[in-house]
Design a protein around this motif. Structure first.
Motif, PDB file in Angstrom:
ATOM      1  N   ALA A  22      -9.896 -41.928 -43.288  1.00  0.00           N
ATOM      2  CA  ALA A  22     -10.306 -43.123 -43.777  1.00  0.00           C
ATOM      3  C   ALA A  22     -10.280 -44.316 -42.771  1.00  0.00           C
ATOM      4  O   ALA A  22     -11.185 -45.183 -42.671  1.00  0.00           O
ATOM      5  CB  ALA A  22      -9.385 -43.555 -45.161  1.00  0.00           C
ATOM      6  N   ALA A  23      -9.158 -44.113 -41.725  1.00  0.00           N
ATOM      7  CA  ALA A  23      -9.302 -45.212 -40.470  1.00  0.00           C
ATOM      8  C   ALA A  23     -10.301 -45.003 -39.757  1.00  0.00           C
ATOM      9  O   ALA A  23     -10.849 -46.351 -39.416  1.00  0.00           O
ATOM     10  CB  ALA A  23      -7.868 -44.855 -39.809  1.00  0.00           C
ATOM     11  N   ARG A  24     -11.041 -43.997 -39.428  1.00  0.00           N
ATOM     12  CA  ARG A  24     -12.193 -43.820 -38.609  1.00  0.00           C
ATOM     13  C   ARG A  24     -13.308 -44.423 -39.403  1.00  0.00           C
ATOM     14  O   ARG A  24     -14.337 -45.258 -38.848  1.00  0.00           O
ATOM     15  CB  ARG A  24     -12.485 -42.328 -38.225  1.00  0.00           C
ATOM     16  CG  ARG A  24     -11.281 -41.905 -37.460  1.00  0.00           C
ATOM     17  CD  ARG A  24     -11.037 -42.412 -35.968  1.00  0.00           C
ATOM     18  NE  ARG A  24     -10.164 -41.850 -35.393  1.00  0.00           N
ATOM     19  CZ  ARG A  24     -10.067 -40.843 -34.375  1.00  0.00           C
ATOM     20  NH1 ARG A  24     -11.122 -40.264 -34.168  1.00  0.00           N
ATOM     21  NH2 ARG A  24      -8.837 -40.551 -33.524  1.00  0.00           N
ATOM     22  N   TRP A  25     -13.390 -44.090 -40.860  1.00  0.00           N
ATOM     23  CA  TRP A  25     -14.505 -44.592 -41.554  1.00  0.00           C
ATOM     24  C   TRP A  25     -14.546 -46.112 -41.833  1.00  0.00           C
ATOM     25  O   TRP A  25     -15.630 -46.700 -41.457  1.00  0.00           O
ATOM     26  CB  TRP A  25     -14.450 -43.924 -42.943  1.00  0.00           C
ATOM     27  CG  TRP A  25     -15.495 -44.224 -44.028  1.00  0.00           C
ATOM     28  CD1 TRP A  25     -15.552 -45.556 -44.667  1.00  0.00           C
ATOM     29  CD2 TRP A  25     -16.465 -43.315 -44.541  1.00  0.00           C
ATOM     30  NE1 TRP A  25     -16.431 -45.304 -45.554  1.00  0.00           N
ATOM     31  CE2 TRP A  25     -17.181 -44.301 -45.460  1.00  0.00           C
ATOM     32  CE3 TRP A  25     -16.326 -41.924 -44.253  1.00  0.00           C
ATOM     33  CZ2 TRP A  25     -18.192 -43.389 -46.325  1.00  0.00           C
ATOM     34  CZ3 TRP A  25     -17.588 -41.510 -45.179  1.00  0.00           C
ATOM     35  CH2 TRP A  25     -18.335 -42.000 -45.888  1.00  0.00           C
ATOM     36  N   ASP A  26     -13.326 -46.478 -41.994  1.00  0.00           N
ATOM     37  CA  ASP A  26     -13.231 -47.966 -42.344  1.00  0.00           C
ATOM     38  C   ASP A  26     -13.570 -48.771 -40.961  1.00  0.00           C
ATOM     39  O   ASP A  26     -14.046 -49.870 -41.001  1.00  0.00           O
ATOM     40  CB  ASP A  26     -11.981 -48.197 -42.381  1.00  0.00           C
ATOM     41  CG  ASP A  26     -11.562 -47.784 -44.032  1.00  0.00           C
ATOM     42  OD1 ASP A  26     -12.326 -47.242 -44.802  1.00  0.00           O
ATOM     43  OD2 ASP A  26     -10.230 -47.981 -44.295  1.00  0.00           O
ATOM     44  N   ALA A  27     -13.402 -48.178 -39.974  1.00  0.00           N
ATOM     45  CA  ALA A  27     -13.838 -48.629 -38.382  1.00  0.00           C
ATOM     46  C   ALA A  27     -15.147 -48.590 -38.146  1.00  0.00           C
ATOM     47  O   ALA A  27     -15.897 -49.013 -37.031  1.00  0.00           O
ATOM     48  CB  ALA A  27     -12.908 -48.249 -37.526  1.00  0.00           C
ATOM     49  N   ALA A  28     -15.866 -47.848 -38.879  1.00  0.00           N
ATOM     50  CA  ALA A  28     -17.184 -47.552 -38.780  1.00  0.00           C
ATOM     51  C   ALA A  28     -17.623 -46.863 -37.453  1.00  0.00           C
ATOM     52  O   ALA A  28     -18.493 -46.958 -36.829  1.00  0.00           O
ATOM     53  CB  ALA A  28     -18.129 -48.919 -38.916  1.00  0.00           C
ATOM     54  N   ASP A  29     -16.656 -45.970 -37.389  1.00  0.00           N
ATOM     55  CA  ASP A  29     -16.477 -45.156 -36.001  1.00  0.00           C
ATOM     56  C   ASP A  29     -17.019 -43.643 -36.263  1.00  0.00           C
ATOM     57  O   ASP A  29     -16.368 -42.838 -36.482  1.00  0.00           O
ATOM     58  CB  ASP A  29     -15.098 -44.985 -35.496  1.00  0.00           C
ATOM     59  CG  ASP A  29     -14.927 -44.275 -34.019  1.00  0.00           C
ATOM     60  OD1 ASP A  29     -16.076 -43.856 -33.512  1.00  0.00           O
ATOM     61  OD2 ASP A  29     -13.835 -44.303 -33.811  1.00  0.00           O
ATOM     62  N   GLY A  30     -18.405 -43.534 -36.101  1.00  0.00           N
ATOM     63  CA  GLY A  30     -19.022 -42.207 -36.459  1.00  0.00           C
ATOM     64  C   GLY A  30     -18.329 -41.146 -35.458  1.00  0.00           C
ATOM     65  O   GLY A  30     -18.240 -40.134 -35.853  1.00  0.00           O
ATOM     66  N   PRO A  31     -18.611 -41.516 -34.038  1.00  0.00           N
ATOM     67  CA  PRO A  31     -18.176 -40.472 -33.100  1.00  0.00           C
ATOM     68  C   PRO A  31     -16.345 -40.069 -33.455  1.00  0.00           C
ATOM     69  O   PRO A  31     -16.196 -39.019 -33.368  1.00  0.00           O
ATOM     70  CB  PRO A  31     -18.364 -41.162 -31.898  1.00  0.00           C
ATOM     71  CG  PRO A  31     -19.529 -42.046 -32.044  1.00  0.00           C
ATOM     72  CD  PRO A  31     -19.272 -42.842 -33.307  1.00  0.00           C
ATOM     73  N   GLY A  32     -15.637 -41.062 -33.784  1.00  0.00           N
ATOM     74  CA  GLY A  32     -14.387 -40.987 -33.960  1.00  0.00           C
ATOM     75  C   GLY A  32     -14.127 -40.287 -35.238  1.00  0.00           C
ATOM     76  O   GLY A  32     -13.293 -39.357 -35.140  1.00  0.00           O
ATOM     77  N   TYR A  33     -14.975 -40.325 -35.935  1.00  0.00           N
ATOM     78  CA  TYR A  33     -14.768 -39.527 -37.285  1.00  0.00           C
ATOM     79  C   TYR A  33     -15.014 -38.141 -37.213  1.00  0.00           C
ATOM     80  O   TYR A  33     -14.608 -37.465 -37.434  1.00  0.00           O
ATOM     81  CB  TYR A  33     -15.862 -40.323 -38.319  1.00  0.00           C
ATOM     82  CG  TYR A  33     -15.818 -39.618 -39.867  1.00  0.00           C
ATOM     83  CD1 TYR A  33     -14.909 -39.967 -40.602  1.00  0.00           C
ATOM     84  CD2 TYR A  33     -16.783 -38.658 -40.186  1.00  0.00           C
ATOM     85  CE1 TYR A  33     -14.685 -39.540 -42.081  1.00  0.00           C
ATOM     86  CE2 TYR A  33     -16.823 -38.238 -41.594  1.00  0.00           C
ATOM     87  CZ  TYR A  33     -15.800 -38.677 -42.504  1.00  0.00           C
ATOM     88  OH  TYR A  33     -15.678 -38.212 -43.699  1.00  0.00           O
ATOM     89  N   GLY A  34     -16.099 -38.057 -36.445  1.00  0.00           N
ATOM     90  CA  GLY A  34     -16.623 -36.596 -36.133  1.00  0.00           C
ATOM     91  C   GLY A  34     -15.479 -35.875 -35.224  1.00  0.00           C
ATOM     92  O   GLY A  34     -15.529 -34.564 -35.398  1.00  0.00           O
ATOM     93  N   GLU A  35     -14.750 -36.451 -34.586  1.00  0.00           N
ATOM     94  CA  GLU A  35     -13.665 -36.019 -33.826  1.00  0.00           C
ATOM     95  C   GLU A  35     -12.833 -35.252 -34.758  1.00  0.00           C
ATOM     96  O   GLU A  35     -11.913 -34.323 -34.127  1.00  0.00           O
ATOM     97  CB  GLU A  35     -13.027 -36.787 -32.894  1.00  0.00           C
ATOM     98  CG  GLU A  35     -13.699 -37.479 -31.738  1.00  0.00           C
ATOM     99  CD  GLU A  35     -13.034 -38.418 -30.949  1.00  0.00           C
ATOM    100  OE1 GLU A  35     -12.003 -38.884 -31.397  1.00  0.00           O
ATOM    101  OE2 GLU A  35     -13.716 -39.017 -29.965  1.00  0.00           O
TER     102      GLU A  35
END
Length: 163
Positions: A22-35
């Motif tokens: 959720a934190a990566r999603w909420d930050a709109a961080d696609g690469p971070g979400y993928g990690e």
């Protein structure tokens, strides 16, 4: 986050894994979400689209965070179950939704159920498999159910006679 079930097993805090997503999603961080996924992870979106591997998951979410999911936040409604599937694996079932800024709470229309297969890799829990499905209960009674059931029965009988 509303949790009514046990969310920890064998060194896994499922709530923390979902909060990380959720934190990566909420930050709109696609690469971070993928990690947060294993390199060979599989991801089935709510519309049935299959994503293969961490990079494809990251790329698709990067695109979606800039377009159709722009400004959304990921909300876990409930963790329904957490069960071990070996020493370094677990299956987590949860409900939740991606909410737009004008939406204050998860509504039945937006609610999805997710099944996550988690793997412990170098001491870190990553998502190896993800299946997301909208919750649309199938009616099992009422006038519409009765009409649909009769229509199916008629078509089956017609096709059997024709065969």
């Amino acid at each position: 986050m509303n949790t009514t079930h046990e969310t920890r097993v064998a060194g896994l805090d499922a709530r923390a894994v979902l909060a990380g997503l959720a934190a990566r999603w909420d930050a709109a961080d696609g690469p971070g979400y993928g990690e947060l996924f294993t390199p060979d992870a599989t991801y089935v979106q709510f519309n049935g689209v299959l994503l293969n591997g961490r990079q494809e998951i990251a790329d698709m979410h990067d695109l979606m965070f800039r377009t159709m999911l722009y400004g959304t936040r990921l909300v876990t409604h409930e963790i329904e179950s957490v069960r071990p599937a070996g020493e370094d694996r677990a299956v987590v079932v949860s409900t939740g939704a991606a909410l737009y800024p004008w939406q204050k709470q998860v509504t039945p229309k937006r609610l999805s159920r997710q099944t996550l297969i988690l793997e412990r890799v170098d001491g870190r829990w990553l998502v190896a498999g993800f299946q997301n499905s909208r919750i649309k209960p199938f009616p099992t009674s009422g006038p519409l159910f009765d009409v649909a059931s009769k229509a199916v029965r008629l078509r089956v009988e017609r096709s059997r006679r024709a065969a």
